[in-house]
Design an enzyme around this catalytic site. Structure first.
Site, PDB file in Angstrom:
ATOM      1  N   CYS A  74      18.236   3.850  -4.316  1.00 42.88           N
ATOM      2  CA  CYS A  74      18.829   2.869  -3.407  1.00 42.88           C
ATOM      3  C   CYS A  74      19.485   3.579  -2.222  1.00 42.88           C
ATOM      4  O   CYS A  74      18.794   4.174  -1.402  1.00 42.88           O
ATOM      5  CB  CYS A  74      19.803   1.978  -4.177  1.00 42.88           C
ATOM      6  SG  CYS A  74      20.200   0.468  -3.301  1.00 42.88           S
ATOM      7  N   HIS A 116      16.584   0.145  -9.195  1.00 40.58           N
ATOM      8  CA  HIS A 116      17.577   0.909  -9.957  1.00 40.58           C
ATOM      9  C   HIS A 116      17.126   1.197 -11.389  1.00 40.58           C
ATOM     10  O   HIS A 116      17.332   0.356 -12.271  1.00 40.58           O
ATOM     11  CB  HIS A 116      18.897   0.120 -10.012  1.00 40.58           C
ATOM     12  CG  HIS A 116      19.608   0.074  -8.714  1.00 40.58           C
ATOM     13  ND1 HIS A 116      20.544   1.009  -8.341  1.00 40.58           N
ATOM     14  CD2 HIS A 116      19.511  -0.791  -7.671  1.00 40.58           C
ATOM     15  CE1 HIS A 116      21.007   0.715  -7.136  1.00 40.58           C
ATOM     16  NE2 HIS A 116      20.397  -0.363  -6.698  1.00 40.58           N
ATOM     17  N   GLU A 141      18.553   3.124 -13.516  1.00 36.33           N
ATOM     18  CA  GLU A 141      19.727   3.247 -14.401  1.00 36.33           C
ATOM     19  C   GLU A 141      20.207   1.882 -14.868  1.00 36.33           C
ATOM     20  O   GLU A 141      20.904   1.761 -15.878  1.00 36.33           O
ATOM     21  CB  GLU A 141      20.850   4.027 -13.696  1.00 36.33           C
ATOM     22  CG  GLU A 141      21.653   3.278 -12.647  1.00 36.33           C
ATOM     23  CD  GLU A 141      20.938   3.126 -11.304  1.00 36.33           C
ATOM     24  OE1 GLU A 141      19.769   3.523 -11.201  1.00 36.33           O
ATOM     25  OE2 GLU A 141      21.566   2.597 -10.356  1.00 36.33           O
TER      26      GLU A 141
END
Lengths: 231, 321
Positions: free
Chosen positions: A88, A204, A206
């Site tokens: 990002c 993302h 994660e």
């Protein structure tokens, strides 16, 4: 392996990244505030630049962070082959510093977009996509400037060199304008450096690293990154 | 020494020691009225040279690029070799001389803001006034250089005016010439003396060549008085003036500009049906603590490439106006 997780003023995904890394065997993540400068990178075997709003996204997303001293250190290490992943805002920083081609423009809708998307993984094995070749994976995006753009020349080069590991698609893996959330050229969600050791990705991983979050697809990408730091 | 050029009150020689330097020698002659009036004043050249030396060193000290290198023996200055731009730049704070004749304005009319005018350097045409549009159409210098010359001239005006103000003198107007050195640096050239400027005391009495033009007194003693006054001034007490430059960053044509599209839709929704397209960019007002120089313009370009704009998707320009 020692993984430096960078935190610039305004970075806010570092905790998610540290948690995701903490469950991966062999990963030894440590937080590096950007003010530490080059010293903060001394022990790093790999570098993770999390998302957020470094320097409030002032000027352009990632622009101010891209000229910090520590970022110059990231450049040197990346050029020496160290694995680097930017998610990002991390991707925006890598693009602004020219380590990856192209730029992240404001989303075509001019809105901030926060939703789950599907990504089609390129069939060519890369450091970050081993085991995911040709898969359709599900990750969340959350950005206002994720509209990937690059010159026609760069576009040709990154296509020819198989440097586009992830493209936005639908559930069936079809890549079309309908599955393009932000206006990115050719639905590009992530790009690799020429050597293949630097990945920039808008979605993302994660936030898709545990079942309770709704998907574990992202964990594979992070695991691949950790494995790459050992080689 | 090899003569390169001979003007009305100066001669320019090659510097025997360096090919990028010249020697400028001030003569004792004075002319007025486009050469109609002419005379010689022993000692005038040396004083004009002293004044030029003081003022060039002063402006250099404040950060303005000039051609001045050092003083030589006699009425001579060692200067950088430049190719002079074919325009003279005149700056006026108060109406006097040709300005009054041209517009029928009373001598002594104070302007709200300094006026910068350009004159074509051409003796056969009697150095006519020339507009910015004409300068660019006949390609004497580019628009960017004109804007640069205006900014530097206004800086010179500030620094000279402030120095004279210390001594209760007023800078009425002055003429400058600029040139480009071998390494493309634009510098203030020619001379800075009462031959090329009007200076009044508190009673509007001239301390310049008007003494000769209008036969109002002794030229050499007037110049000497000005020289002594300048020597007594304190250049270090003149504050640095801040300069503002604008950097404009816009999306390149062909690059989508969602913020512009959204703004356009909103304007049309408000009833402004005439709006066809809107592109949103950024404006940076950059305040500098130095006068604008060629080096600073180069720095601004680097600032743009390194940080202010993203060359992949944006174009940038520096505005000096």
């Amino acid at each position: 392996m020692a993984i430096a997780v960078l935190r610039y003023p305004g970075t806010n995904n570092e905790e998610d990244v540290l948690r995701a890394l903490s469950v991966i065997e062999g990963a030894d993540p440590f937080l590096v505030p950007s003010r530490k400068g080059l010293a903060g990178l001394e022990k790093a075997d790999g570098i993770f630049i999390p998302g957020g709003f470094s320097y409030g996204d002032y000027l352009r997303a990632g622009a101010v962070a891209s000229v910090e001293t520590i970022t110059e250190g990231v450049r040197d290490l990346a050029e020496n082959g160290l694995p680097v992943i930017g998610i990002c805002n991390g991707f925006q920083i890598l693009a602004e510093m020219g380590l990856l081609p192209g730029a992240l423009l404001p989303n075509e809708s001019a809105h901030f977009i926060c939703k789950w998307v599907y990504l089609k993984v390129n069939g060519k094995t890369t450091l970050f996509t081993e085991g995911l070749e040709d898969a359709v994976i599900r990750l969340p995006i959350a950005h206002a400037e994720g509209n990937y753009y690059c010159s026609a020349e760069d576009l040709e080069t990154i296509n020819d060199e198989n440097r586009i590991p992830f493209r936005y698609c639908n559930e069936a893996g079809e890549i079309s304008d309908l599955s393009n959330p932000n206006g990115s050229i050719q639905n590009i969600a992530g790009v690799l450096s020429q050597k293949g050791n630097v990945l920039g990705l808008m979605p993302h991983p994660e936030r898709a690293s545990r079942q309770i979050l709704g998907s574990t697809d992202g964990l594979h990408i992070i695991e691949n990154f950790v494995r790459a730091t050992k080689c | 020494m090899n003569l390169i050029y001979e003007g009305k009150a100066k001669r320019v020689f090659k510097d025997p020691n360096s090919k990028d330097r010249v020697i400028i020698e001030f003569s004792d002659s004075a002319t007025a009225g486009d050469g109609a009036k002419k005379d010689t004043f022993p000692g005038k050249g040396a004083i004009a040279c002293d004044i030029s030396e003081i003022l060039f060193s002063y402006l250099e000290g404040k950060g303005i690029d000039t051609h001045y290198v050092k003083r030589l023996k006699g009425p001579q200055l060692l200067c950088k070799k430049v190719s002079i731009f074919p325009v003279e730049v005149v700056c006026r704070n108060i109406a006097a001389g040709s300005f009054c004749k041209r517009y029928g304005i009373e001598r002594g009319t104070v302007f709200e803001k300094p006026l910068v005018e350009f004159f074509l350097k051409d003796d056969s045409l009697h150095d006519p006034l020339i507009t910015m549009g004409a300068i660019t159409r006949i390609k004497l210098v580019t628009r960017d250089i004109i804007q640069f010359l205006i900014r530097v001239t206004l800086s010179v005006n500030y620094y000279l005016s402030e120095l004279l103000k210390q001594q209760n003198l007023t800078l009425v107007d002055f003429k400058l010439e600029f040139g480009k050195t071998e390494d493309e640096t634009i510098v203030l050239a020619d001379e800075l003396s009462p031959d090329s400027m009007r200076i009044w005391d508190s009673k509007s009495v001239s301390l310049d060549k008007d003494v000769f033009r209008e036969e109002k007194g002794d030229l050499v003693s007037t110049y000497k008085m000005l020289l002594d006054t300048l020597r007594a001034a304190s250049p270090e007490d003149v504050d640095i003036a801040k300069e503002v430059v604008q950097v404009i960053v816009e999306p390149k044509s062909g690059i989508k500009n969602p913020p512009g599209e959204v703004t356009k839709k909103a304007l049309v929704r408000l009833g402004f049906a005439e709006v066809d397209d809107v592109r949103v960019g950024k404006v940076f007002n950059i305040v500098l603590k130095k006068p604008i120089t060629t080096e600073i313009l180069n720095h601004l370009n680097i600032m743009n490439v390194k940080l202010l704009s993203n060359p992949i998707s944006e174009k940038h320009k520096v505005r000096l106006e």
